[in-house]
Design an enzyme around this catalytic site. Structure first.
Site, PDB file in Angstrom:
ATOM      1  N   ARG A  98      40.906 -13.055 -21.634  1.00 48.58           N
ATOM      2  CA  ARG A  98      40.760 -12.423 -22.960  1.00 48.58           C
ATOM      3  C   ARG A  98      41.999 -12.546 -23.870  1.00 48.58           C
ATOM      4  NH1 ARG A  98      37.617  -7.819 -23.565  1.00 48.58           N
ATOM      5  NH2 ARG A  98      39.512  -6.435 -24.562  1.00 48.58           N
ATOM      6  N   ARG A 157      49.272 -19.556 -26.890  1.00 54.90           N
ATOM      7  CA  ARG A 157      49.449 -20.289 -28.091  1.00 54.90           C
ATOM      8  C   ARG A 157      50.627 -21.405 -28.041  1.00 54.90           C
ATOM      9  NH1 ARG A 157      47.803 -15.940 -31.433  1.00 54.90           N
ATOM     10  NH2 ARG A 157      45.572 -15.733 -31.456  1.00 54.90           N
ATOM     11  N   ARG A 165      38.287   2.439 -14.808  1.00 48.10           N
ATOM     12  CA  ARG A 165      39.504   3.035 -15.044  1.00 48.10           C
ATOM     13  C   ARG A 165      39.219   3.845 -16.274  1.00 48.10           C
ATOM     14  NH1 ARG A 165      43.670   3.348 -11.586  1.00 48.10           N
ATOM     15  NH2 ARG A 165      45.130   2.920 -12.867  1.00 48.10           N
ATOM     16  N   ARG A 183      51.164   1.323 -22.600  1.00 49.05           N
ATOM     17  CA  ARG A 183      51.531   0.979 -23.941  1.00 49.05           C
ATOM     18  C   ARG A 183      51.740   2.371 -24.791  1.00 49.05           C
ATOM     19  NH1 ARG A 183      46.009  -1.601 -25.866  1.00 49.05           N
ATOM     20  NH2 ARG A 183      44.546  -0.068 -25.156  1.00 49.05           N
ATOM     21  N   GLU A 188      49.878   6.010 -23.583  1.00 49.89           N
ATOM     22  CA  GLU A 188      48.686   5.637 -22.902  1.00 49.89           C
ATOM     23  C   GLU A 188      48.846   5.443 -21.242  1.00 49.89           C
ATOM     24  OE1 GLU A 188      45.924   2.920 -24.652  1.00 49.89           O
ATOM     25  OE2 GLU A 188      45.200   2.411 -22.784  1.00 49.89           O
ATOM     26  N   TYR A 222      32.689  -4.878 -19.607  1.00 46.21           N
ATOM     27  CA  TYR A 222      33.973  -4.995 -20.162  1.00 46.21           C
ATOM     28  C   TYR A 222      33.373  -5.533 -21.854  1.00 46.21           C
ATOM     29  CZ  TYR A 222      38.895  -5.358 -20.749  1.00 46.21           C
ATOM     30  OH  TYR A 222      40.476  -5.208 -21.258  1.00 46.21           O
ATOM     31  N   ASP A 268      33.606  -5.865 -25.977  1.00 46.30           N
ATOM     32  CA  ASP A 268      34.199  -5.323 -27.376  1.00 46.30           C
ATOM     33  C   ASP A 268      33.101  -4.770 -28.309  1.00 46.30           C
ATOM     34  OD1 ASP A 268      36.901  -5.643 -26.863  1.00 46.30           O
ATOM     35  OD2 ASP A 268      36.796  -7.701 -27.245  1.00 46.30           O
TER      36      ASP A 268
HETATM   37  P1  FAD Z   1      30.594   4.429 -25.762  1.00 46.87           P
HETATM   38  O1  FAD Z   1      31.485   4.073 -27.110  1.00 46.87           O
HETATM   39  O2  FAD Z   1      31.492   4.630 -24.666  1.00 46.87           O
HETATM   40  O3  FAD Z   1      29.404   5.498 -26.191  1.00 46.87           O
HETATM   41  C1  FAD Z   1      28.486   5.899 -25.245  1.00 46.87           C
HETATM   42  C2  FAD Z   1      28.141   7.231 -25.657  1.00 46.87           C
HETATM   43  O4  FAD Z   1      27.434   8.020 -24.614  1.00 46.87           O
HETATM   44  C3  FAD Z   1      29.621   8.151 -25.578  1.00 46.87           C
HETATM   45  O5  FAD Z   1      29.918   8.979 -26.613  1.00 46.87           O
HETATM   46  C4  FAD Z   1      28.951   9.379 -24.545  1.00 46.87           C
HETATM   47  O6  FAD Z   1      29.584  10.675 -24.861  1.00 46.87           O
HETATM   48  C5  FAD Z   1      27.835   9.381 -24.658  1.00 46.87           C
HETATM   49  N1  FAD Z   1      27.093   9.810 -23.196  1.00 46.87           N
HETATM   50  C6  FAD Z   1      27.293   9.369 -21.960  1.00 46.87           C
HETATM   51  N2  FAD Z   1      26.653   9.879 -21.051  1.00 46.87           N
HETATM   52  C7  FAD Z   1      26.008  10.899 -21.781  1.00 46.87           C
HETATM   53  C8  FAD Z   1      24.802  11.808 -21.360  1.00 46.87           C
HETATM   54  N3  FAD Z   1      24.579  11.914 -19.928  1.00 46.87           N
HETATM   55  N4  FAD Z   1      24.374  12.601 -22.065  1.00 46.87           N
HETATM   56  C9  FAD Z   1      24.591  12.704 -23.728  1.00 46.87           C
HETATM   57  N5  FAD Z   1      25.501  11.465 -23.874  1.00 46.87           N
HETATM   58  C10 FAD Z   1      26.076  10.815 -22.990  1.00 46.87           C
HETATM   59  N6  FAD Z   1      36.784  -2.982 -28.604  1.00 46.87           N
HETATM   60  C11 FAD Z   1      37.132  -3.628 -29.705  1.00 46.87           C
HETATM   61  O7  FAD Z   1      36.424  -4.272 -30.014  1.00 46.87           O
HETATM   62  N7  FAD Z   1      38.219  -3.579 -30.136  1.00 46.87           N
HETATM   63  C12 FAD Z   1      39.426  -3.112 -29.403  1.00 46.87           C
HETATM   64  O8  FAD Z   1      40.503  -3.042 -30.198  1.00 46.87           O
HETATM   65  C13 FAD Z   1      39.047  -2.150 -28.545  1.00 46.87           C
HETATM   66  N8  FAD Z   1      39.985  -1.318 -27.832  1.00 46.87           N
HETATM   67  C14 FAD Z   1      39.455  -0.513 -27.101  1.00 46.87           C
HETATM   68  C15 FAD Z   1      40.431   0.315 -26.264  1.00 46.87           C
HETATM   69  C16 FAD Z   1      40.063   1.080 -25.448  1.00 46.87           C
HETATM   70  C17 FAD Z   1      41.220   1.983 -24.674  1.00 46.87           C
HETATM   71  C18 FAD Z   1      38.828   0.941 -24.914  1.00 46.87           C
HETATM   72  C19 FAD Z   1      38.567   1.787 -23.664  1.00 46.87           C
HETATM   73  C20 FAD Z   1      37.828   0.202 -25.313  1.00 46.87           C
HETATM   74  C21 FAD Z   1      38.253  -0.635 -26.321  1.00 46.87           C
HETATM   75  N9  FAD Z   1      37.345  -1.239 -27.016  1.00 46.87           N
HETATM   76  C22 FAD Z   1      37.466  -2.282 -28.105  1.00 46.87           C
HETATM   77  C23 FAD Z   1      35.863  -1.217 -26.467  1.00 46.87           C
HETATM   78  C24 FAD Z   1      34.969  -0.426 -27.386  1.00 46.87           C
HETATM   79  O9  FAD Z   1      35.353   0.982 -27.168  1.00 46.87           O
HETATM   80  C25 FAD Z   1      33.419  -0.459 -26.702  1.00 46.87           C
HETATM   81  O10 FAD Z   1      32.961  -1.688 -26.955  1.00 46.87           O
HETATM   82  C26 FAD Z   1      32.466   0.566 -27.486  1.00 46.87           C
HETATM   83  O11 FAD Z   1      33.010   1.773 -27.460  1.00 46.87           O
HETATM   84  C27 FAD Z   1      31.217   0.524 -26.637  1.00 46.87           C
HETATM   85  O12 FAD Z   1      30.488   1.206 -27.434  1.00 46.87           O
HETATM   86  P2  FAD Z   1      29.164   1.833 -26.623  1.00 46.87           P
HETATM   87  O13 FAD Z   1      28.201   2.637 -27.540  1.00 46.87           O
HETATM   88  O14 FAD Z   1      28.503   1.133 -25.748  1.00 46.87           O
HETATM   89  O15 FAD Z   1      29.845   2.971 -25.681  1.00 46.87           O
HETATM   90  N1  UDP Z   2      47.920  -7.463 -19.901  1.00 44.12           N
HETATM   91  C1  UDP Z   2      48.912  -7.627 -19.081  1.00 44.12           C
HETATM   92  N2  UDP Z   2      50.148  -7.403 -20.032  1.00 44.12           N
HETATM   93  C2  UDP Z   2      49.930  -7.138 -21.370  1.00 44.12           C
HETATM   94  C3  UDP Z   2      48.871  -6.996 -21.885  1.00 44.12           C
HETATM   95  C4  UDP Z   2      47.784  -7.319 -21.027  1.00 44.12           C
HETATM   96  O1  UDP Z   2      49.081  -7.725 -17.834  1.00 44.12           O
HETATM   97  O2  UDP Z   2      51.208  -6.639 -21.971  1.00 44.12           O
HETATM   98  C5  UDP Z   2      46.626  -7.792 -19.058  1.00 44.12           C
HETATM   99  C6  UDP Z   2      46.044  -6.421 -18.415  1.00 44.12           C
HETATM  100  O3  UDP Z   2      45.467  -6.770 -17.134  1.00 44.12           O
HETATM  101  C7  UDP Z   2      44.897  -6.225 -19.545  1.00 44.12           C
HETATM  102  C8  UDP Z   2      44.379  -7.744 -19.610  1.00 44.12           C
HETATM  103  O4  UDP Z   2      45.669  -8.195 -19.677  1.00 44.12           O
HETATM  104  O5  UDP Z   2      43.864  -5.581 -18.836  1.00 44.12           O
HETATM  105  C9  UDP Z   2      43.580  -8.046 -21.021  1.00 44.12           C
HETATM  106  O6  UDP Z   2      44.492  -7.427 -22.068  1.00 44.12           O
HETATM  107  P1  UDP Z   2      44.007  -6.915 -23.396  1.00 44.12           P
HETATM  108  O7  UDP Z   2      44.676  -6.456 -24.513  1.00 44.12           O
HETATM  109  O8  UDP Z   2      42.593  -7.568 -23.879  1.00 44.12           O
HETATM  110  O9  UDP Z   2      43.482  -5.474 -22.786  1.00 44.12           O
HETATM  111  P2  UDP Z   2      42.665  -4.030 -23.387  1.00 44.12           P
HETATM  112  O10 UDP Z   2      42.533  -4.425 -24.840  1.00 44.12           O
HETATM  113  O11 UDP Z   2      41.367  -4.272 -22.886  1.00 44.12           O
HETATM  114  O12 UDP Z   2      43.328  -2.962 -23.060  1.00 44.12           O
END
Ligand code: FAD
Ligand code: UDP
Length: 382
Positions: free
Chosen positions: A173, A177, A249, A279, A300, A349, A351
């Site tokens: 991911r 560079r 996780r 982080r 976090e 996983y 985005d």
């Molecule tokens: P979700 O957003 O998880 O939505 C599912 C919904 O279903 C939730 O609101 C939940 O409450 C509801 N639900 C579940 N079970 C039930 C039930 N039984 N009854 C009623 N409701 C229910 N993506 C990026 O592109 N860029 C980023 O920088 C990025 N950063 C991230 C950082 C973190 C910490 C995390 C965890 C994810 C990140 N993502 C990022 C990914 C992004 O969060 C997901 O792609 C996106 O949220 C997925 O959307 P979704 O609708 O599939 O799931």
């Molecule tokens: N990672 C790491 N060190 C860092 C940043 C990322 O080891 O400083 C690893 C970690 O395992 C992470 C993966 O690289 O899950 C992908 O990084 P990314 O930033 O895409 O993670 P996310 O945005 O999903 O938290």
């Protein structure tokens, strides 16, 4: 006007996009979410004391190469240009991430030019022909020193297991560079919604044919009241974890407020294993177009998902994939009227841009099936 009635479970991007597409087709949609807000894990809200827009479930930067997806999100809210530049705090000092020429030159105290990096790294990397896991992938690309300084400790904290157990795809991911480009992403389009993700998802859901019900938990008995159900919650949860729980996780945050600028950047990663958090995000830096004297900082922490935690990152260890097969077989062999869409329901996983792309595709596919009276394939997973 079509009088079919559909239930969408989850008001994250997946659920909102499906709801919208069905509503535009003239179908009646009820979209429920068990939480008290929309936008799922992308939820943003203004901090009560400082008015800073906080990404409640962790920082989200929208990035995509898909023009259709970019145009789609832009039609529901203004995206401000945003370039994510991460700082890595490591045992050997503070460096720029993703790995770029500045990182490598400062880390090794050299002054390489782009065309010299590959040769230089050749003397560092471990010769592994076909890397089979995260650690092998990192060692074969970067060698021991970079791997242990930047990835080993962080990855153990983030995933709660040995990096040898994780798939190589997780590391892929991140770009590496050989120039001074320090943008975290390679994507052509990048930004953050000016009014936050929740306002954007609210606009997607704002349609006369969509009825939104928050704090409403889904139960399978609801299926009988609808022509079709689109489920975006966890796939194992749908089956009451009958074969066992899939590994996820989850993360939790410790929030603090300060005056001024706390860390000078939106995200600083802490790569050492003995620093308990992974982080630190300072949310006002995700909105450089706003001015705030105060600041909100979230540390976090990552942990295993327990009964009452929200699942965040699918681990996809070999045992999980075996379990997933059992759940998928159950879906393939059932005659139920439920489709499984999105990050949790397909245990991947993903985005935001992928989630939106797939929800758009699935909605179009579903509408086509209805129009031509074809059987619907219920598990959308490429
Ligand atoms: P979700 O957003 O998880 O939505 C599912 C919904 O279903 C939730 O609101 C939940 O409450 C509801 N639900 C579940 N079970 C039930 C039930 N039984 N009854 C009623 N409701 C229910 N993506 C990026 O592109 N860029 C980023 O920088 C990025 N950063 C991230 C950082 C973190 C910490 C995390 C965890 C994810 C990140 N993502 C990022 C990914 C992004 O969060 C997901 O792609 C996106 O949220 C997925 O959307 P979704 O609708 O599939 O799931
Ligand atoms: N990672 C790491 N060190 C860092 C940043 C990322 O080891 O400083 C690893 C970690 O395992 C992470 C993966 O690289 O899950 C992908 O990084 P990314 O930033 O895409 O993670 P996310 O945005 O999903 O938290």
């Amino acid at each position: 006007m079509e009088n079919k009635k559909y239930l969408v479970v989850g008001a994250g991007f997946s659920g909102a996009v499906i709801s919208r597409k069905l509503a535009e087709k003239g179908f009646n949609v009820i979209c429920i979410d068990k939480r008290n807000h929309i936008a799922g894990n992308c939820h943003t809200e203004r901090h009560k004391l400082t008015n800073i827009m906080v990404h409640k479930y962790g920082p989200h930067i929208f990035n995509t190469n898909n023009k259709d997806v970019w145009d789609f999100v832009n039609s529901y809210g203004e995206l401000m240009p945003y370039k994510n530049k991460v700082i890595a705090n490591t045992e050997r000092g503070v460096f720029s991430l993703p790995m770029n020429l500045l990182t490598i030159n400062q880390f090794f105290k050299v002054k390489l030019k782009p065309n010299e990096v590959e040769g230089f790294l050749k003397s560092k990397i471990v010769d592994i022909k076909e890397p089979k896991n995260f650690e092998e992938q990192a060692l074969s690309m970067l060698g021991n020193e970079l791997y242990y300084n930047f990835f080993h400790g962080y990855t153990k904290k983030q995933w709660g297991c040995d990096p040898k157990e994780l798939p190589a795809s997780i590391l892929k991911r991140l770009p590496v560079r050989f120039n001074y480009n320090d943008n975290y992403y390679n994507s052509k389009y990048q930004g953050i919604p000016k009014d936050g993700y929740t306002a954007m998802v609210g606009n997607i859901l704002n349609h006369d044919n969509i009825q939104l019900e928050l704090e409403k938990e889904y139960t399978r008995s609801m299926n009988q009241d609808f022509d079709h159900v689109f489920y975006t919650g966890p796939i194992d949860g749908y089956f009451d974890n009958k074969y066992g729980r899939l590994g996820y996780r989850t993360v939790y945050f410790k929030e603090e407020s300060f005056k001024g600028d706390y860390q000078g950047n939106a995200v600083i990663n802490y790569c050492e294993e003995n620093v308990k958090y992974t982080r630190v995000h300072e949310h006002k830096h995700f909105a450089p177009w706003e001015n705030h004297d105060d600041t909100v900082v979230l540390k976090e922490f990552s942990k295993e998902t327990e009964q009452n935690d929200d699942p965040y990152y699918p681990k996809r260890l070999p045992a999980d994939l075996k379990l997933l097969r059992l759940y998928k077989n159950e879906i393939d062999n059932s005659n139920s009227n439920v489709s499984f869409v999105g990050r949790l329901a397909t245990y991947r996983y993903l985005d935001m841009d992928k989630v939106i792309e797939e929800a758009l595709e699935y909605a179009n596919y579903f509408i086509e099936c209805i129009d031509s009276q074809k059987r619907v394939d219920k598990l959308f997973s490429k």
